[in-house]
Design a protein around this motif. Sequence first.
Motif, PDB file in Angstrom:
ATOM      1  N   CYS A 238       0.840  -1.195   0.000  1.00 58.33           N
ATOM      2  CA  CYS A 238       0.000   0.000   0.000  1.00 58.33           C
ATOM      3  C   CYS A 238       0.871   1.239   0.000  1.00 58.33           C
ATOM      4  N   GLN A 239       0.570   2.169  -0.909  1.00 66.09           N
ATOM      5  CA  GLN A 239       1.290   3.438  -0.982  1.00 66.09           C
ATOM      6  C   GLN A 239       0.243   4.555  -1.155  1.00 66.09           C
ATOM      7  N   PRO A 240      -0.282   5.066  -0.038  1.00 68.01           N
ATOM      8  CA  PRO A 240      -1.384   6.032  -0.092  1.00 68.01           C
ATOM      9  C   PRO A 240      -0.918   7.458  -0.305  1.00 68.01           C
ATOM     10  N   LEU A 241      -1.900   8.344  -0.411  1.00 67.51           N
ATOM     11  CA  LEU A 241      -1.631   9.777  -0.457  1.00 67.51           C
ATOM     12  C   LEU A 241      -1.161  10.291   0.904  1.00 67.51           C
ATOM     13  N   GLY A 242      -0.544  11.451   0.892  1.00 65.31           N
ATOM     14  CA  GLY A 242      -0.154  12.108   2.134  1.00 65.31           C
ATOM     15  C   GLY A 242      -1.095  13.225   2.517  1.00 65.31           C
ATOM     16  N   TRP A 243      -2.305  13.214   1.955  1.00 70.11           N
ATOM     17  CA  TRP A 243      -3.299  14.246   2.266  1.00 70.11           C
ATOM     18  C   TRP A 243      -4.617  13.609   2.700  1.00 70.11           C
ATOM     19  N   ARG A 244      -5.356  14.328   3.506  1.00 65.69           N
ATOM     20  CA  ARG A 244      -6.703  13.915   3.884  1.00 65.69           C
ATOM     21  C   ARG A 244      -7.679  14.365   2.801  1.00 65.69           C
ATOM     22  N   CYS A 245      -8.489  13.449   2.301  1.00 66.31           N
ATOM     23  CA  CYS A 245      -9.495  13.826   1.297  1.00 66.31           C
ATOM     24  C   CYS A 245     -10.697  12.890   1.401  1.00 66.31           C
ATOM     25  N   PRO A 246     -11.361  12.851   2.559  1.00 65.18           N
ATOM     26  CA  PRO A 246     -12.475  11.923   2.747  1.00 65.18           C
ATOM     27  C   PRO A 246     -13.644  12.157   1.812  1.00 65.18           C
ATOM     28  N   GLU A 247     -13.812  13.404   1.356  1.00 70.86           N
ATOM     29  CA  GLU A 247     -14.969  13.701   0.509  1.00 70.86           C
ATOM     30  C   GLU A 247     -14.854  13.109  -0.892  1.00 70.86           C
ATOM     31  N   THR A 248     -13.693  12.577  -1.249  1.00 69.72           N
ATOM     32  CA  THR A 248     -13.536  11.968  -2.572  1.00 69.72           C
ATOM     33  C   THR A 248     -13.388  10.446  -2.495  1.00 69.72           C
ATOM     34  N   ALA A 249     -13.681   9.864  -1.333  1.00 68.42           N
ATOM     35  CA  ALA A 249     -13.483   8.426  -1.139  1.00 68.42           C
ATOM     36  C   ALA A 249     -14.275   7.588  -2.129  1.00 68.42           C
ATOM     37  N   ASN A 250     -15.461   8.048  -2.511  1.00 67.41           N
ATOM     38  CA  ASN A 250     -16.316   7.277  -3.419  1.00 67.41           C
ATOM     39  C   ASN A 250     -16.342   7.847  -4.828  1.00 67.41           C
ATOM     40  N   MET A 251     -15.243   8.495  -5.194  1.00 59.79           N
ATOM     41  CA  MET A 251     -15.114   9.021  -6.551  1.00 59.79           C
ATOM     42  C   MET A 251     -13.991   8.273  -7.258  1.00 59.79           C
ATOM     43  N   LYS A 252     -14.209   7.888  -8.480  1.00 59.36           N
ATOM     44  CA  LYS A 252     -13.230   7.074  -9.194  1.00 59.36           C
ATOM     45  C   LYS A 252     -11.879   7.766  -9.333  1.00 59.36           C
ATOM     46  N   LYS A 253     -11.890   9.088  -9.458  1.00 56.23           N
ATOM     47  CA  LYS A 253     -10.627   9.811  -9.647  1.00 56.23           C
ATOM     48  C   LYS A 253     -10.065  10.376  -8.348  1.00 56.23           C
ATOM     49  N   GLY A 254     -10.694  10.035  -7.222  1.00 47.99           N
ATOM     50  CA  GLY A 254     -10.147  10.409  -5.927  1.00 47.99           C
ATOM     51  C   GLY A 254      -9.805  11.881  -5.787  1.00 47.99           C
ATOM     52  N   TYR A 255      -8.620  12.154  -5.235  1.00 46.85           N
ATOM     53  CA  TYR A 255      -8.262  13.534  -4.908  1.00 46.85           C
ATOM     54  C   TYR A 255      -8.069  14.432  -6.126  1.00 46.85           C
ATOM     55  N   LEU A 256      -7.997  13.852  -7.315  1.00 49.10           N
ATOM     56  CA  LEU A 256      -7.876  14.654  -8.531  1.00 49.10           C
ATOM     57  C   LEU A 256      -9.102  15.540  -8.728  1.00 49.10           C
ATOM     58  N   MET A 257     -10.208  15.192  -8.058  1.00 49.77           N
ATOM     59  CA  MET A 257     -11.445  15.958  -8.193  1.00 49.77           C
ATOM     60  C   MET A 257     -11.553  17.097  -7.185  1.00 49.77           C
ATOM     61  N   LEU A 258     -10.554  17.281  -6.349  1.00 49.98           N
ATOM     62  CA  LEU A 258     -10.572  18.387  -5.387  1.00 49.98           C
ATOM     63  C   LEU A 258     -10.231  19.705  -6.079  1.00 49.98           C
ATOM     64  N   PRO A 259     -10.929  20.791  -5.726  1.00 48.16           N
ATOM     65  CA  PRO A 259     -10.551  22.095  -6.272  1.00 48.16           C
ATOM     66  C   PRO A 259      -9.107  22.465  -5.944  1.00 48.16           C
ATOM     67  N   GLU A 260      -8.579  21.966  -4.810  1.00 53.11           N
ATOM     68  CA  GLU A 260      -7.218  22.313  -4.399  1.00 53.11           C
ATOM     69  C   GLU A 260      -6.129  21.618  -5.210  1.00 53.11           C
ATOM     70  N   PHE A 261      -6.494  20.574  -5.939  1.00 49.17           N
ATOM     71  CA  PHE A 261      -5.492  19.841  -6.720  1.00 49.17           C
ATOM     72  C   PHE A 261      -5.037  20.679  -7.906  1.00 49.17           C
ATOM     73  N   PRO A 262      -3.740  20.795  -8.193  1.00 50.48           N
ATOM     74  CA  PRO A 262      -2.620  20.226  -7.436  1.00 50.48           C
ATOM     75  C   PRO A 262      -1.844  21.249  -6.609  1.00 50.48           C
TER      76      PRO A 262
END
Length: 364
Positions: A238-262
Amino acid sequence: KKGLLERLKEGPVVGDGSMCMTLEKRGYCRAGQWTPEAVLEYPDAVKQLLREYLRAGADVLQTPCYASSDGRLKRGNIIYTKKSQTSEINEAACEIAHEIAQEGNALVCGGLTPVVSYSKGKDETIVKGEFEGQLAGFIKRKDIIDFILAEFFGHVEELEICVDVMKKAKLPIACTMKLGPIGDLNGVSVEECAVRMAKTGAVLIGINCLFDLDTCLKTLKRMRDALDKEGLKTPLMCQPLGWRCPETANMKKGYLMLPEFPFALESRQVTRFEVHKFAREAYNLGAHYIGGCCGMEPHHIRAIAQELAAERKLDPPVQGTCPPLGYLHNALSLRKEKLKKEFWMSLKAGSGAPFNAACVEPYA
């Protein structure tokens, strides 16, 4: 030195962390395509980052050549004074990783990534050709590569094609997917992905990137349960992200869908003690290879190495793992309670941003 399989039998193996995202922050890589031209343009910067992971306690250094495939390089429109090809970048990445690995006792892992031809629906022969292009550099430098890894795959079908090609190298194979609770990009479940990955013959399977610590733990649990049900004993990584992003847990593209990315993810950075907890829980779930992906910096990898120091049976401990809580060993100015690990493990860290939302609305 002991190889990957020997080390996995003896205890947990610690991987390295973020490359492209960290190099971008340092000014050596461009955001967007995240192509790896830095190994040619700024080799000293790449070596320094790998050296930091080695000093933090990493057992494995991955070749810094994420997205080095003909289609990705062409799409990324890399800027380099010479003609840059997949083979040139991958060979340079092998040499850089090997050079730094020799400063400690680390293994070198050659990394392959998804290809544009698959996403465009090209014939399987073309897709395999693009994977063969990535693999060629690693076959050429088998003398300095210990194992190879297929990482960041969103489709289990494409991963199966890649692993089939990777067998030509006759090296141990690991593979990971950017897999969250809802399965792969085609809707294949976590459980089916885990079983299919194990049946490729890879010696190590797991997940990387896109999702945070908590989400990865939940996915790991489902993978382990599925493998146990089928009687498959393939160890997990397992090699996870180093950021908290619970609101994207059920999105296929995960943290890429955050306005803050990148460019604005810093306020979501996990603490090293959150990584301590993650490493312990992931290990208890059967993950025997634990590292980091985007956002996991050297001090996070150090936390993994320190948390699992006893299980790794290092005698004497390698650099970065001794003393067990090295960042407190000379902390005479701290309050007494802060000298105890329990204080930090139970800390609920504040963000320091009074008007910031705890979470945001991700892009649809």
